[in-house]
Design an enzyme around this catalytic site. Sequence first.
Site, PDB file in Angstrom:
ATOM      1  N   ASN A   6      53.029 -16.014   6.150  1.00  0.00           N
ATOM      2  CA  ASN A   6      52.423 -15.480   7.565  1.00  0.00           C
ATOM      3  C   ASN A   6      51.101 -15.043   7.814  1.00  0.00           C
ATOM      4  OD1 ASN A   6      52.908 -15.855  10.853  1.00  0.00           O
ATOM      5  ND2 ASN A   6      53.350 -13.454  10.804  1.00  0.00           N
ATOM      6  N   ILE A  60      61.377 -18.582  14.937  1.00  0.00           N
ATOM      7  CA  ILE A  60      62.143 -18.122  13.904  1.00  0.00           C
ATOM      8  C   ILE A  60      62.472 -19.077  13.134  1.00  0.00           C
ATOM      9  CG2 ILE A  60      63.556 -16.720  13.035  1.00  0.00           C
ATOM     10  CD1 ILE A  60      63.581 -15.761  16.431  1.00  0.00           C
ATOM     11  N   ILE A  61      62.094 -19.106  11.389  1.00  0.00           N
ATOM     12  CA  ILE A  61      61.595 -19.698  10.584  1.00  0.00           C
ATOM     13  C   ILE A  61      63.130 -19.564  10.171  1.00  0.00           C
ATOM     14  CG2 ILE A  61      61.082 -20.483   7.706  1.00  0.00           C
ATOM     15  CD1 ILE A  61      59.173 -21.360  10.203  1.00  0.00           C
ATOM     16  N   HIS A  66      50.195 -11.896  10.333  1.00  0.00           N
ATOM     17  CA  HIS A  66      50.114 -11.719  12.093  1.00  0.00           C
ATOM     18  C   HIS A  66      48.990 -10.637  12.111  1.00  0.00           C
ATOM     19  CE1 HIS A  66      52.398 -10.285  14.688  1.00  0.00           C
ATOM     20  NE2 HIS A  66      52.446  -8.862  14.213  1.00  0.00           N
ATOM     21  N   GLY A  69      44.880 -23.339  17.742  1.00  0.00           N
ATOM     22  CA  GLY A  69      44.704 -23.281  16.347  1.00  0.00           C
ATOM     23  C   GLY A  69      43.439 -22.954  15.453  1.00  0.00           C
ATOM     24  N   SER A  70      43.137 -21.758  15.654  1.00  0.00           N
ATOM     25  CA  SER A  70      41.258 -21.299  15.344  1.00  0.00           C
ATOM     26  C   SER A  70      41.760 -20.837  13.629  1.00  0.00           C
ATOM     27  CB  SER A  70      40.967 -20.395  16.120  1.00  0.00           C
ATOM     28  OG  SER A  70      41.699 -19.460  15.220  1.00  0.00           O
ATOM     29  N   ASN A  71      42.928 -20.803  13.633  1.00  0.00           N
ATOM     30  CA  ASN A  71      43.381 -20.232  11.859  1.00  0.00           C
ATOM     31  C   ASN A  71      43.405 -21.511  11.296  1.00  0.00           C
ATOM     32  OD1 ASN A  71      44.055 -17.446  11.203  1.00  0.00           O
ATOM     33  ND2 ASN A  71      44.334 -17.681  12.892  1.00  0.00           N
ATOM     34  N   MET A  74      55.202 -19.844  16.294  1.00  0.00           N
ATOM     35  CA  MET A  74      55.805 -19.582  17.675  1.00  0.00           C
ATOM     36  C   MET A  74      56.999 -19.472  17.221  1.00  0.00           C
ATOM     37  SD  MET A  74      53.959 -16.922  18.454  1.00  0.00           S
ATOM     38  CE  MET A  74      52.326 -16.364  17.865  1.00  0.00           C
ATOM     39  N   ARG A 108      69.754 -26.840  16.405  1.00  0.00           N
ATOM     40  CA  ARG A 108      68.020 -25.629  15.165  1.00  0.00           C
ATOM     41  C   ARG A 108      68.251 -26.261  13.954  1.00  0.00           C
ATOM     42  NH1 ARG A 108      64.995 -21.971  18.109  1.00  0.00           N
ATOM     43  NH2 ARG A 108      63.242 -21.129  16.348  1.00  0.00           N
TER      44      ARG A 108
HETATM   45  N1  LIG Z   1      61.549 -15.905   9.817  1.00  0.00           N
HETATM   46  C1  LIG Z   1      60.774 -15.754  10.328  1.00  0.00           C
HETATM   47  N2  LIG Z   1      60.294 -16.807  10.566  1.00  0.00           N
HETATM   48  C2  LIG Z   1      58.753 -16.375  11.530  1.00  0.00           C
HETATM   49  C3  LIG Z   1      58.365 -15.046  11.410  1.00  0.00           C
HETATM   50  C4  LIG Z   1      58.979 -15.070  10.065  1.00  0.00           C
HETATM   51  O1  LIG Z   1      58.345 -13.093   9.945  1.00  0.00           O
HETATM   52  N3  LIG Z   1      60.365 -15.038   9.308  1.00  0.00           N
HETATM   53  N4  LIG Z   1      56.987 -14.749  11.409  1.00  0.00           N
HETATM   54  C5  LIG Z   1      57.391 -15.484  13.442  1.00  0.00           C
HETATM   55  C6  LIG Z   1      56.441 -15.191  14.203  1.00  0.00           C
HETATM   56  N5  LIG Z   1      56.494 -14.357  14.849  1.00  0.00           N
HETATM   57  C7  LIG Z   1      55.296 -13.345  15.264  1.00  0.00           C
HETATM   58  O2  LIG Z   1      55.093 -12.532  14.298  1.00  0.00           O
HETATM   59  C8  LIG Z   1      57.155 -14.903  16.385  1.00  0.00           C
HETATM   60  C9  LIG Z   1      57.311 -16.209  16.852  1.00  0.00           C
HETATM   61  C10 LIG Z   1      58.159 -16.353  17.095  1.00  0.00           C
HETATM   62  C11 LIG Z   1      59.581 -15.631  17.940  1.00  0.00           C
HETATM   63  C12 LIG Z   1      60.617 -15.954  18.978  1.00  0.00           C
HETATM   64  O3  LIG Z   1      60.943 -15.481  19.077  1.00  0.00           O
HETATM   65  N6  LIG Z   1      60.486 -17.255  18.991  1.00  0.00           N
HETATM   66  C13 LIG Z   1      61.687 -18.621  19.493  1.00  0.00           C
HETATM   67  C14 LIG Z   1      60.994 -18.896  20.622  1.00  0.00           C
HETATM   68  C15 LIG Z   1      60.004 -18.443  21.872  1.00  0.00           C
HETATM   69  C16 LIG Z   1      59.837 -19.327  22.567  1.00  0.00           C
HETATM   70  O4  LIG Z   1      60.465 -20.444  22.598  1.00  0.00           O
HETATM   71  O5  LIG Z   1      58.710 -19.769  23.092  1.00  0.00           O
HETATM   72  C17 LIG Z   1      62.587 -19.163  18.667  1.00  0.00           C
HETATM   73  O6  LIG Z   1      61.689 -19.178  17.687  1.00  0.00           O
HETATM   74  O7  LIG Z   1      63.488 -18.569  18.874  1.00  0.00           O
HETATM   75  C18 LIG Z   1      59.337 -14.350  17.404  1.00  0.00           C
HETATM   76  C19 LIG Z   1      57.798 -13.809  16.764  1.00  0.00           C
HETATM   77  C20 LIG Z   1      57.226 -17.085  13.326  1.00  0.00           C
HETATM   78  N7  LIG Z   1      58.535 -17.660  12.974  1.00  0.00           N
HETATM   79  N1  LIG Z   2      53.538 -13.421  15.958  1.00  0.00           N
HETATM   80  C1  LIG Z   2      53.134 -14.728  14.829  1.00  0.00           C
HETATM   81  C2  LIG Z   2      51.385 -14.176  16.116  1.00  0.00           C
HETATM   82  O1  LIG Z   2      50.967 -13.603  17.145  1.00  0.00           O
HETATM   83  N2  LIG Z   2      50.579 -14.937  15.592  1.00  0.00           N
HETATM   84  C3  LIG Z   2      48.998 -15.124  15.488  1.00  0.00           C
HETATM   85  O2  LIG Z   2      48.728 -16.304  17.019  1.00  0.00           O
HETATM   86  C4  LIG Z   2      46.799 -16.553  16.513  1.00  0.00           C
HETATM   87  C5  LIG Z   2      47.073 -17.368  16.673  1.00  0.00           C
HETATM   88  O3  LIG Z   2      45.828 -18.184  17.416  1.00  0.00           O
HETATM   89  P1  LIG Z   2      45.084 -19.844  16.444  1.00  0.00           P
HETATM   90  O4  LIG Z   2      46.437 -20.814  16.846  1.00  0.00           O
HETATM   91  O5  LIG Z   2      43.794 -19.949  17.441  1.00  0.00           O
HETATM   92  O6  LIG Z   2      45.233 -19.988  15.275  1.00  0.00           O
HETATM   93  C6  LIG Z   2      46.540 -15.905  15.768  1.00  0.00           C
HETATM   94  O7  LIG Z   2      46.316 -14.658  15.957  1.00  0.00           O
HETATM   95  C7  LIG Z   2      47.484 -14.862  14.624  1.00  0.00           C
HETATM   96  O8  LIG Z   2      47.902 -13.911  13.969  1.00  0.00           O
END
Ligand SMILES: Nc1nc2c(c(=O)[nH]1)N[C@@H](CN(C=O)c1ccc(C(=O)N[C@@H](CCC(=O)O)C(=O)O)cc1)CN2
Ligand SMILES: NCC(=O)N[C@@H]1O[C@H](COP(=O)([O-])[O-])[C@@H](O)[C@H]1O
EC number: 2.1.2.2
Length: 192
Positions: A106, A91-92, A108, A11-13, A89, A64
């Site tokens: 988001n 997927i939306i 990244h 949660g630093s962000n 973490m 989901r």
């Molecule tokens: N529809 C979208 N959802 C999310 C995006 C996006 O661009 N489009 N960005 C992500 C962030 N992310 C990294 O860039 C990311 C987060 C999670 C996953 C993933 O595979 N999650 C799995 C579960 C993983 C687990 O159980 O630990 C899932 O959701 O089934 C991929 C990329 C945030 N969402």
């Molecule tokens: N794919 C998305 C991703 O990797 N996001 C990254 O997770 C970290 C969360 O840190 P935080 O919990 O300290 O804010 C951040 O570095 C963010 O860019």
Amino acid sequence: MNIALFASGTGSNVQALITAVEEGRLDATLVCLVCDNPQAAVIDKAQQAQIPTLVLPPSACPHRQAWEEHILAFLQAHQTDLIVLAGFMRIIGDTLLEAYPKRIINIHPSLLPEFPGRHGIQDAYEAGVAQTGVTIHFVDAGIDTGEIIAQESLAIPQEATLAELEAAIHAIEHRLYPAALQTLIEKGKMDK
Ligand SMILES: Nc1nc2c(c(=O)[nH]1)N[C@@H](CN(C=O)c1ccc(C(=O)N[C@@H](CCC(=O)O)C(=O)O)cc1)CN2
Ligand SMILES: NCC(=O)N[C@@H]1O[C@H](COP(=O)([O-])[O-])[C@@H](O)[C@H]1O
């Protein structure tokens, strides 16, 4: 502008956005937090800031879509205008994407389209590239494929450790995310 924060970890962000609002650098109200991880440190940060929080792992729901519908009801109960992912973490899916078109953002930790996915910093470090950075983008149905809002690059010193690179990336994030959101709000791109 009512912002719902989504986070899964430290949660630093989220804390950087809370501080930016407190210091008047982000003209928004942080109306709620959604977290999928009951162990996440971000939960305490939100509690300290008196931000209403929903902690809901996907496993708590039958499927989901039900998970997203529960989240959507919580967002609507808090009059959410904009969803801001900050280390979320999961997927939306279509339920939230359709309810908030072009209103999910988001951050990244790489220069997309390079190094998408959950390990952007480590992937860039291990690839040995000369530079990486931070990307802020709209969220679409793909993973890290949405329209880019802002990017900032960072040269990777040859002697840098992974931990040093992570710290440098986070420092950029904590400045860039509030600034980019404020610019969007000021430009009226986020009409209520
Ligand atoms: N529809 C979208 N959802 C999310 C995006 C996006 O661009 N489009 N960005 C992500 C962030 N992310 C990294 O860039 C990311 C987060 C999670 C996953 C993933 O595979 N999650 C799995 C579960 C993983 C687990 O159980 O630990 C899932 O959701 O089934 C991929 C990329 C945030 N969402
Ligand atoms: N794919 C998305 C991703 O990797 N996001 C990254 O997770 C970290 C969360 O840190 P935080 O919990 O300290 O804010 C951040 O570095 C963010 O860019």
